[in-house]
Scaffold this motif. Structure first.
Motif, PDB file in Angstrom:
ATOM      1  N   ASP A 115     -24.368  23.377  -6.512  1.00 57.65           N
ATOM      2  CA  ASP A 115     -23.396  24.620  -6.422  1.00 57.65           C
ATOM      3  C   ASP A 115     -21.988  24.215  -6.982  1.00 57.65           C
ATOM      4  O   ASP A 115     -20.884  24.970  -6.858  1.00 57.65           O
ATOM      5  CB  ASP A 115     -23.205  24.577  -4.986  1.00 57.65           C
ATOM      6  CG  ASP A 115     -22.567  23.163  -4.448  1.00 57.65           C
ATOM      7  OD1 ASP A 115     -22.403  22.158  -5.185  1.00 57.65           O
ATOM      8  OD2 ASP A 115     -22.146  23.540  -3.187  1.00 57.65           O
ATOM      9  N   THR A 117     -19.872  21.718  -6.910  1.00 59.32           N
ATOM     10  CA  THR A 117     -18.731  21.479  -6.169  1.00 59.32           C
ATOM     11  C   THR A 117     -18.577  19.861  -5.778  1.00 59.32           C
ATOM     12  O   THR A 117     -17.577  19.576  -5.368  1.00 59.32           O
ATOM     13  CB  THR A 117     -18.628  22.207  -4.419  1.00 59.32           C
ATOM     14  OG1 THR A 117     -19.990  21.683  -3.960  1.00 59.32           O
ATOM     15  CG2 THR A 117     -18.801  23.716  -4.823  1.00 59.32           C
ATOM     16  N   LYS A 165     -11.252  18.798  -2.583  1.00 56.27           N
ATOM     17  CA  LYS A 165     -11.013  19.096  -1.098  1.00 56.27           C
ATOM     18  C   LYS A 165      -9.768  18.268  -0.620  1.00 56.27           C
ATOM     19  O   LYS A 165      -9.726  17.202  -0.832  1.00 56.27           O
ATOM     20  CB  LYS A 165     -12.423  18.781  -0.517  1.00 56.27           C
ATOM     21  CG  LYS A 165     -13.264  19.695  -0.403  1.00 56.27           C
ATOM     22  CD  LYS A 165     -14.648  19.217   0.301  1.00 56.27           C
ATOM     23  CE  LYS A 165     -15.676  20.286   0.426  1.00 56.27           C
ATOM     24  NZ  LYS A 165     -16.813  19.998   1.199  1.00 56.27           N
ATOM     25  N   GLU A 194     -13.423  22.214  -3.389  1.00 55.99           N
ATOM     26  CA  GLU A 194     -13.447  23.320  -2.467  1.00 55.99           C
ATOM     27  C   GLU A 194     -14.162  24.422  -2.791  1.00 55.99           C
ATOM     28  O   GLU A 194     -14.952  25.002  -2.156  1.00 55.99           O
ATOM     29  CB  GLU A 194     -11.892  23.924  -2.125  1.00 55.99           C
ATOM     30  CG  GLU A 194     -11.035  22.868  -1.818  1.00 55.99           C
ATOM     31  CD  GLU A 194     -10.877  22.800  -0.292  1.00 55.99           C
ATOM     32  OE1 GLU A 194     -12.110  23.170   0.511  1.00 55.99           O
ATOM     33  OE2 GLU A 194     -10.309  22.135   0.403  1.00 55.99           O
ATOM     34  N   GLU A 195     -14.362  24.582  -3.932  1.00 58.16           N
ATOM     35  CA  GLU A 195     -15.198  25.762  -4.647  1.00 58.16           C
ATOM     36  C   GLU A 195     -15.339  25.228  -5.943  1.00 58.16           C
ATOM     37  O   GLU A 195     -14.633  24.212  -6.692  1.00 58.16           O
ATOM     38  CB  GLU A 195     -14.481  27.090  -4.654  1.00 58.16           C
ATOM     39  CG  GLU A 195     -13.191  27.209  -5.329  1.00 58.16           C
ATOM     40  CD  GLU A 195     -12.577  28.618  -5.173  1.00 58.16           C
ATOM     41  OE1 GLU A 195     -13.448  29.510  -4.493  1.00 58.16           O
ATOM     42  OE2 GLU A 195     -11.663  28.873  -5.834  1.00 58.16           O
TER      43      GLU A 195
END
Length: 607
Positions: A115, A117, A165, A194-195
């Motif tokens: 993902d 991240t 994060k 966070e993304e």
């Protein structure tokens, strides 16, 4: 164009004629000999042509710098400090030869989660200049300094640009000790976002993310500090790069020594030495006396474009050849490239009405300014995004500007400027008075005078005010500018690094930390909502995927056209950077799009 305590993806350029000096805000400049400049945090030095006063045995590469502000990687925002920091500190990633693609530096390997991240880095077996071994916990400490130290000017890089994060307190500020960076073991570092962010690896090549020995200074909670801060920042920075500090004399010189225990390609030269010179005449004399082996951009007043002879162009756009003969009879080696930068006239849209801004745009002939004022040391700019990272590349940028730029492509339309002002109710008896504020630069003043004379026939009385660069940026943050000269150089090689300056909600100078001084709202710009929505699309599609990139590309173009419509920035040119050196220099290669300040000098020496 940003709050000095929390500067994000922001690097302002202090344009000094064709030899433009890169400057990273807050309020800092980096003169490179192009013109007289003034730098926040330092004194304008006396012109000097004397060589080093320190005893440097062995081979030395001599260069010229302008005022240095700090050697602390998280505090530095000016290019001149950055040139030195680049040699003293290494990062996880690097831009080899200052090209725009990154490879590992302290990271020997890395993996990315599905993902996008979570990044996991394997670290090199490296040591610091004080003998300490590199450990993953050093990154945890160094990045906590980046986001939590009151010395840091780049917290935004980690918290917002990459989006590591973290937790916030009840006031919305970073909560100490919550950064998503973990030392899995001594040689493994995990970073959680966070993304997704498409330029994570590129950002981690920025020296703000360089590690330092854990606890070296005590400017964050939990550490007393092994060194007094000023000694670390001004006398003895401890990094793990190919060079270590020898001496620094404020306003005079900087000298580095080869670090013998460097884990990578060891330095070919025993020393690097910069003489600090602000005055362009002294800069030129120092070079002609061959006290400098390598020079970054001749002063515009001493520069003759006819002396450039290009032998070939590299596959990444650098022109390679010679410059000369110069006054001392020598013909110097030459590399010229246009890194990712854009110079512009900015407007406080709250105080300068749209018809006036449009009149500026109609009057401006970018091509003429580049040719006559900046001696062809650059190319005309119609977008804030530099051509090499524009969606579709340079040819797409040129075609779009040529076909759709509304104010005249490579031409001045004075009649249109006059008409737009008259339509707004202005006349010879009712002129609009505007102050154009520029930092110390003879070339920008020449440009301003040409523009002033053109606008006079369009019912605009333009007053030119020349101030130190730090004064200009301070006034900008306080919303006290009307029209002004500035520019931007890339922190990472993507359009959003530039176009964030046009995101209307981030341009409000009544708020803390405006990213630019536009004050762009629906009240003063018909396209403000378009720009806001377009940048939200960029934010909503941050992943390093083709699908997200396509959505970002479309949004980038919408933002550029919104700026055309409302004229927040009147883009002028993309500045050429030139490096020249005498034949005694060995190992210097052409530099890429990230600019010579990102170039590692460990393979360069003298004979």
């Amino acid at each position: 164009m940003a709050d000095s305590n929390n500067v994000s993806r922001r690097r302002f350029l202090q344009a000094t004629g064709g030899a433009a000096a890169a400057a990273a805000l807050a309020g800092c400049s980096g003169g490179d000999g192009g013109e007289t400049t003034t730098t926040s945090g330092g004194n304008n030095t006396n012109a000097t042509t004397q060589q080093t006063t320190v005893d440097l045995e062995g081979t030395t590469v001599n260069m010229i710098a302008s005022t240095i502000t700090t050697f602390d990687p998280v505090a530095a925002t000016d290019t001149e400090s950055g040139r030195v920091i680049q040699q003293v500190f290494d990062c996880l990633m690097q831009y080899p030869q200052a090209k725009t693609s990154v490879t590992g530096e302290l990271a020997t390997d890395f993996s990315v989660s599905d993902d996008y991240t979570t990044y996991t880095f394997t670290l090199a077996d490296a040591t610091y200049h004080n003998g300490d071994s590199l450990k993953a916990s050093d990154f945890v400490y160094a990045w906590e300094r980046l986001v939590a130290s009151d010395k840091s000017r780049r917290a935004y890089f980690a918290l917002d640009s990459i989006g590591i994060k973290h937790e916030k307190d009840s006031d919305g500020n970073y909560k100490s000790g919550t950064l998503g960076v973990t030392a899995v073991d001594d040689s493994t570092l995990k970073v959680e976002l966070e993304e997704p962010f498409h330029a994570t690896k590129e950002m981690l090549a920025y020296t703000s993310f360089a590690p330092v020995p854990e606890g070296i200074v005590g400017d964050i909670d939990g550490y007393d500090g092994e060194m007094e801060y000023n000694k670390f920042a001004s006398e003895k920075p401890i990094g793990n790069g190919p060079f270590e500090m020898n001496t620094y004399s404020k306003g005079t010189e900087v000298a580095l020594d080869k670090y013998d225990d460097y884990y990578g390609t060891k330095a070919a030269a025993d020393h690097i030495h910069w003489q600090i010179i602000e005055d362009p005449n002294a800069y030129y004399e120092f070079t002609m006396n061959k006290n400098a082996d390598i020079v970054n951009d001749f002063p515009t007043s001493k520069y003759d474009p006819k002396k450039v002879n290009v032998d070939h162009t590299t596959d990444f756009g650098a022109d390679v050849g010679t410059y000369g003969p110069v006054r001392n009879g020598e013909t110097m080696n030459y590399v010229g490239n246009t890194p990712l930068n854009t110079y512009y006239i900015g407007f406080n849209m709250k105080s300068v009405p749209k018809p006036v801004r449009q009149a500026f745009a109609y009057a401006m002939n970018q091509q003429t300014m580049v040719q006559e004022v900046f001696k062809n040391r650059g190319t005309p700019a119609y977008f804030l995004t530099p051509p090499t990272i524009f969606p579709g590349g340079p040819s797409a940028a040129k075609d779009l500007a040529k076909n759709e730029y509304p104010y005249g492509y490579n031409k001045s339309k004075i009649a249109k400027a006059r008409q737009v002002m008259e339509d707004a109710g202005y006349s010879e008896s009712k002129k609009f008075n505007v102050t154009f504020t520029q930092y110390d630069s003879d070339s920008w003043e020449s440009m301003a005078k040409i523009l002033r004379d053109q606008l006079a026939s369009a019912h605009i009385q333009m007053n030119i005010q020349r101030v130190p660069f730090s004064t200009l940026t301070q006034r900008g943050r306080q919303g006290q500018l009307e029209a002004y000269s500035l520019g931007w150089v890339a922190d990472w090689p993507a359009a959003d690094n530039f176009l964030q300056l046009l995101n209307p909600p981030q341009t409000d100078t009544s708020l803390k930390g405006p990213i630019s001084y536009l004050n762009w709202t629906a009240e003063n710009g018909d396209a403000a909502e378009k720009a806001t929505k377009a940048y939200q699309t960029v934010r909503d599609n941050p992943a390093p995927t083709d699908e997200a990139q396509q959505k970002r590309d479309a949004a980038y173009k919408k933002m550029e056209k919104a700026n055309w419509e409302d004229v927040g920035f009147l883009n002028i040119y993309n500045g050429l950077r030139e490096v020249m050196w005498y034949d005694n220099v060995e190992g210097l290669k052409p530099f890429g799009g990230m600019g010579f300040s990102r170039y590692k000098l460990n393979e360069v020496s003298t004979k």
